[in-house]
Scaffold this active site. Structure first.
Site, mmCIF file in Angstrom:
data_model
loop_
_atom_site.group_PDB
_atom_site.id
_atom_site.type_symbol
_atom_site.label_atom_id
_atom_site.label_comp_id
_atom_site.label_asym_id
_atom_site.label_seq_id
_atom_site.Cartn_x
_atom_site.Cartn_y
_atom_site.Cartn_z
ATOM 1 N N ARG A 91 3.973 -5.588 5.642
ATOM 2 C CA ARG A 91 4.343 -6.589 4.636
ATOM 3 C C ARG A 91 4.123 -7.999 5.137
ATOM 4 N NH1 ARG A 91 9.965 -3.663 3.877
ATOM 5 N NH2 ARG A 91 9.293 -3.134 5.971
ATOM 6 N N LYS B 211 20.178 6.202 11.084
ATOM 7 C CA LYS B 211 19.952 5.172 10.055
ATOM 8 C C LYS B 211 21.005 5.130 8.940
ATOM 9 C CE LYS B 211 15.396 3.302 10.287
ATOM 10 N NZ LYS B 211 14.231 2.894 9.520
ATOM 11 N N HIS C 283 5.992 1.069 -1.440
ATOM 12 C CA HIS C 283 5.554 2.359 -0.881
ATOM 13 C C HIS C 283 4.546 3.033 -1.820
ATOM 14 C CE1 HIS C 283 9.836 2.466 1.000
ATOM 15 N NE2 HIS C 283 8.993 2.146 1.961
ATOM 16 N N SER D 8 13.439 -1.139 1.008
ATOM 17 C CA SER D 8 14.494 -0.216 0.564
ATOM 18 C C SER D 8 15.868 -0.836 0.801
ATOM 19 C CB SER D 8 14.401 1.110 1.321
ATOM 20 O OG SER D 8 13.173 1.746 1.066
HETATM 21 P P1 ADP Z 1 10.686 3.128 8.197
HETATM 22 O O1 ADP Z 1 12.124 3.397 8.394
HETATM 23 O O2 ADP Z 1 9.761 4.136 8.827
HETATM 24 O O3 ADP Z 1 10.224 1.711 8.434
HETATM 25 P P2 ADP Z 1 10.367 2.609 5.383
HETATM 26 O O4 ADP Z 1 10.665 3.586 4.296
HETATM 27 O O5 ADP Z 1 11.175 1.374 5.416
HETATM 28 O O6 ADP Z 1 10.493 3.476 6.676
HETATM 29 O O7 ADP Z 1 8.824 2.222 5.362
HETATM 30 C C1 ADP Z 1 7.807 3.147 5.547
HETATM 31 C C2 ADP Z 1 6.497 2.405 5.704
HETATM 32 O O8 ADP Z 1 6.207 1.688 4.501
HETATM 33 C C3 ADP Z 1 6.461 1.363 6.803
HETATM 34 O O9 ADP Z 1 5.152 1.336 7.356
HETATM 35 C C4 ADP Z 1 6.759 0.076 6.091
HETATM 36 O O10 ADP Z 1 6.221 -1.051 6.772
HETATM 37 C C5 ADP Z 1 6.015 0.313 4.788
HETATM 38 N N1 ADP Z 1 6.561 -0.477 3.696
HETATM 39 C C6 ADP Z 1 7.853 -0.634 3.347
HETATM 40 N N2 ADP Z 1 7.979 -1.448 2.282
HETATM 41 C C7 ADP Z 1 6.715 -1.827 1.947
HETATM 42 C C8 ADP Z 1 6.153 -2.697 0.952
HETATM 43 N N3 ADP Z 1 6.938 -3.357 0.101
HETATM 44 N N4 ADP Z 1 4.810 -2.854 0.917
HETATM 45 C C9 ADP Z 1 4.027 -2.202 1.800
HETATM 46 N N5 ADP Z 1 4.485 -1.387 2.768
HETATM 47 C C10 ADP Z 1 5.806 -1.200 2.852
#
Ligand code: ADP
Length: 162
Positions: free
Chosen positions: A90, A41, A17, A128
């Site tokens: 990703r 969630k 992130h 996460s």
């Molecule tokens: P959500 O529940 O909205 O998917 P996340 O916190 O899991 O929330 O992710 C938020 C955004 O960040 C999403 O667009 C997700 O694809 C992106 N994201 C999560 N992990 C990574 C990573 N390791 N590299 C790049 N983007 C990521």
């Protein structure tokens, strides 16, 4: 002045992130990193803690602010004069859900443009959920999260707890 939003659960914010927000902050005047409160969630961290951890990790990034909201991203975007929605990709497995969301948001608010930034290869396996699983099983998460997040999680979630 172009204002963007990077919405997500960020439970917790990871190095993946952080990379996306760093790169976005160079592209837009303002980027709001917004924690979406999605009750279905069952998160590990309360929204206020997630915001605090994001704030610490992004404190040196120009134009980045932290917020949270419940409900639709398009509603937040409309109310806060946001022009761009940022999401990270990703792998191909992220694509289907992200495409659906982007197309739905386009229907709901045509003037809001979604843009995708591809994850750096070294962060493409970080999520996460994985971080939480490693933490739960007593492993070391320091290579996956910013140092301040590592400190917080180590101090507050003891080894092997559920
Ligand atoms: P959500 O529940 O909205 O998917 P996340 O916190 O899991 O929330 O992710 C938020 C955004 O960040 C999403 O667009 C997700 O694809 C992106 N994201 C999560 N992990 C990574 C990573 N390791 N590299 C790049 N983007 C990521």
């Amino acid at each position: 002045m172009i204002r963007a939003i990077y919405p997500g659960s960020f439970d917790p914010i990871t190095k993946g992130h952080l990379d996306i927000i760093e790169r976005s902050s160079k592209m837009f005047d303002e980027v709001i990193m917004a924690v979406v409160g999605n009750p279905s969630k069952n998160p590990l961290l309360p929204i206020e803690i997630r915001k605090q951890l994001i704030g610490e990790a992004t404190k040196n990034l120009k134009g980045v602010s932290v917020d949270s909201f419940q409900g639709l991203t398009v509603t937040y975007a409309q109310q806060n004069n946001v022009h761009i929605l940022i999401r990270g990709l990703r792998a191909i497995s992220d694509f289907e859900a992200e495409l659906g969301m982007a197309q739905t948001n386009k229907e709901l608010l045509p003037e809001l443009e979604t843009i995708f930034l591809m994850s750096k290869a070294e962060y493409s396996f970080i999520s996460s959920s994985t971080v939480k699983e490693i933490l739960r099983l007593g492993g070391n998460i320091s290579q996956f999260v910013p140092p301040s997040v590592n400190e917080y999680l180590k101090a507050n979630f003891s080894r092997g707890t559920k």
